[in-house]
Design a protein around this motif. Sequence first.
Motif, PDB file in Angstrom:
ATOM      1  N   MET A 205      -7.177   4.287   7.156  1.00 46.49           N
ATOM      2  CA  MET A 205      -6.067   5.220   6.993  1.00 46.49           C
ATOM      3  C   MET A 205      -5.043   5.053   8.117  1.00 46.49           C
ATOM      4  O   MET A 205      -3.834   5.190   7.899  1.00 46.49           O
ATOM      5  N   LEU A 206      -5.515   4.733   9.317  1.00 51.16           N
ATOM      6  CA  LEU A 206      -4.594   4.455  10.421  1.00 51.16           C
ATOM      7  C   LEU A 206      -3.690   3.282  10.079  1.00 51.16           C
ATOM      8  O   LEU A 206      -2.466   3.344  10.243  1.00 51.16           O
ATOM      9  N   LEU A 207      -4.295   2.194   9.614  1.00 46.55           N
ATOM     10  CA  LEU A 207      -3.503   1.012   9.274  1.00 46.55           C
ATOM     11  C   LEU A 207      -2.529   1.325   8.141  1.00 46.55           C
ATOM     12  O   LEU A 207      -1.354   0.945   8.193  1.00 46.55           O
ATOM     13  N   ALA A 208      -3.007   2.033   7.128  1.00 46.47           N
ATOM     14  CA  ALA A 208      -2.163   2.327   5.965  1.00 46.47           C
ATOM     15  C   ALA A 208      -0.957   3.180   6.344  1.00 46.47           C
ATOM     16  O   ALA A 208       0.164   2.932   5.887  1.00 46.47           O
ATOM     17  N   THR A 209      -1.168   4.190   7.183  1.00 47.85           N
ATOM     18  CA  THR A 209      -0.057   5.071   7.549  1.00 47.85           C
ATOM     19  C   THR A 209       0.934   4.389   8.483  1.00 47.85           C
ATOM     20  O   THR A 209       2.111   4.750   8.519  1.00 47.85           O
ATOM     21  N   GLU A 210       0.465   3.402   9.223  1.00 49.80           N
ATOM     22  CA  GLU A 210       1.362   2.681  10.122  1.00 49.80           C
ATOM     23  C   GLU A 210       2.156   1.604   9.389  1.00 49.80           C
ATOM     24  O   GLU A 210       3.286   1.293   9.760  1.00 49.80           O
ATOM     25  N   ALA A 211       1.573   1.033   8.336  1.00 49.89           N
ATOM     26  CA  ALA A 211       2.179  -0.138   7.699  1.00 49.89           C
ATOM     27  C   ALA A 211       2.926   0.171   6.411  1.00 49.89           C
ATOM     28  O   ALA A 211       3.722  -0.646   5.957  1.00 49.89           O
ATOM     29  N   GLN A 212       2.672   1.329   5.809  1.00 48.39           N
ATOM     30  CA  GLN A 212       3.263   1.613   4.506  1.00 48.39           C
ATOM     31  C   GLN A 212       4.381   2.645   4.600  1.00 48.39           C
ATOM     32  O   GLN A 212       4.563   3.320   5.611  1.00 48.39           O
ATOM     33  N   ASN A 213       5.111   2.763   3.485  1.00 51.30           N
ATOM     34  CA  ASN A 213       6.167   3.759   3.368  1.00 51.30           C
ATOM     35  C   ASN A 213       5.564   5.158   3.456  1.00 51.30           C
ATOM     36  O   ASN A 213       4.549   5.448   2.818  1.00 51.30           O
ATOM     37  N   THR A 214       6.176   6.024   4.234  1.00 53.25           N
ATOM     38  CA  THR A 214       5.613   7.356   4.461  1.00 53.25           C
ATOM     39  C   THR A 214       5.904   8.335   3.325  1.00 53.25           C
ATOM     40  O   THR A 214       5.381   9.448   3.323  1.00 53.25           O
ATOM     41  N   THR A 215       6.721   7.927   2.365  1.00 53.09           N
ATOM     42  CA  THR A 215       6.999   8.783   1.214  1.00 53.09           C
ATOM     43  C   THR A 215       5.777   8.811   0.302  1.00 53.09           C
ATOM     44  O   THR A 215       5.249   7.762  -0.067  1.00 53.09           O
ATOM     45  N   ASP A 216       5.323  10.008  -0.054  1.00 56.25           N
ATOM     46  CA  ASP A 216       4.103  10.127  -0.860  1.00 56.25           C
ATOM     47  C   ASP A 216       4.174   9.314  -2.147  1.00 56.25           C
ATOM     48  O   ASP A 216       3.195   8.699  -2.569  1.00 56.25           O
ATOM     49  N   SER A 217       5.346   9.279  -2.782  1.00 50.62           N
ATOM     50  CA  SER A 217       5.471   8.584  -4.063  1.00 50.62           C
ATOM     51  C   SER A 217       5.389   7.070  -3.920  1.00 50.62           C
ATOM     52  O   SER A 217       5.109   6.361  -4.890  1.00 50.62           O
ATOM     53  N   LEU A 218       5.628   6.549  -2.725  1.00 46.54           N
ATOM     54  CA  LEU A 218       5.601   5.100  -2.497  1.00 46.54           C
ATOM     55  C   LEU A 218       4.365   4.648  -1.722  1.00 46.54           C
ATOM     56  O   LEU A 218       4.114   3.457  -1.598  1.00 46.54           O
ATOM     57  N   PHE A 219       3.614   5.584  -1.203  1.00 50.84           N
ATOM     58  CA  PHE A 219       2.404   5.264  -0.435  1.00 50.84           C
ATOM     59  C   PHE A 219       1.314   4.818  -1.406  1.00 50.84           C
ATOM     60  O   PHE A 219       1.022   5.501  -2.386  1.00 50.84           O
ATOM     61  N   LYS A 220       0.719   3.654  -1.169  1.00 53.36           N
ATOM     62  CA  LYS A 220      -0.200   3.062  -2.145  1.00 53.36           C
ATOM     63  C   LYS A 220      -1.608   2.948  -1.577  1.00 53.36           C
ATOM     64  O   LYS A 220      -2.029   1.914  -1.068  1.00 53.36           O
TER      65      LYS A 220
END
Length: 243
Positions: A205-220
């Motif tokens: 989850m750390l990696l995902a939140t750092e590397a992905q778009n923070t918008t809920d609709s775009l977070f994968k």
Amino acid sequence: MSDSFAEQLSNVKLKPSKNKTKDFSDPKLAGFITKDQISAYQKTALEANMEEWQMLLADVIYCPITYSDAKHFIQIFERYFQKLHEHQLFDQIREQMHTWFNDDQEEKQWYEQIKERLQKTIDQAFPDTKNFFAKTSSRSAKDTCIFKEDFLQIYRSELSKFPDTLQENSRITALLTAAFLSLCVTSASDVLSMFIISERIYQDMLLATEAQNTTDSLFKENIILRPFVPIDVDMEFRGFVFQ
């Protein structure tokens, strides 16, 4: 007569190790020199997530993890379980895994909401299936097996199937089988109890939140479930894809 291996396990008191065991499936979160190196690594790690190749599988369902969900997983682990893991206070992890939200109404509200959402997804997709295997997009919470209340009971049951329960290979096989069977979940609360205390899920989850778009609709990111299928533990193979 000497104690059985199961009894010996129940009496073991682990001492903190100076050299922490390294899980080489952990995402790399430090040691980079440039931002480009960080971005390249994070992109490669995310490309291995299950969403990128799940079309090859069947009988798999997804329950989305939003960016805010991921942040909750991170916050709860850091607040209640990170220090316990670092100091290998496993008994305290077992005690706290079902009571942590008693002191935090905000986190409890989030927990109840995601539990309801996940259980609804399970009930709709698999109305006739009782046992599941669950993971997130990257990895499972297999580091939490030893915290299950019935882990020792499962181990003893598996060991009893061998004609010679004192043989080392029998004990190892029973231990591996118990760990595998402990990954079987039956409800959303089972899944979340494992994920919340898992260091592997926390790191992902750390990696995902750092590397992905923070918008809920775009977070994968997703909680991924499939029917639990018992397999022989010596039939697990690792492969490497070379391009």
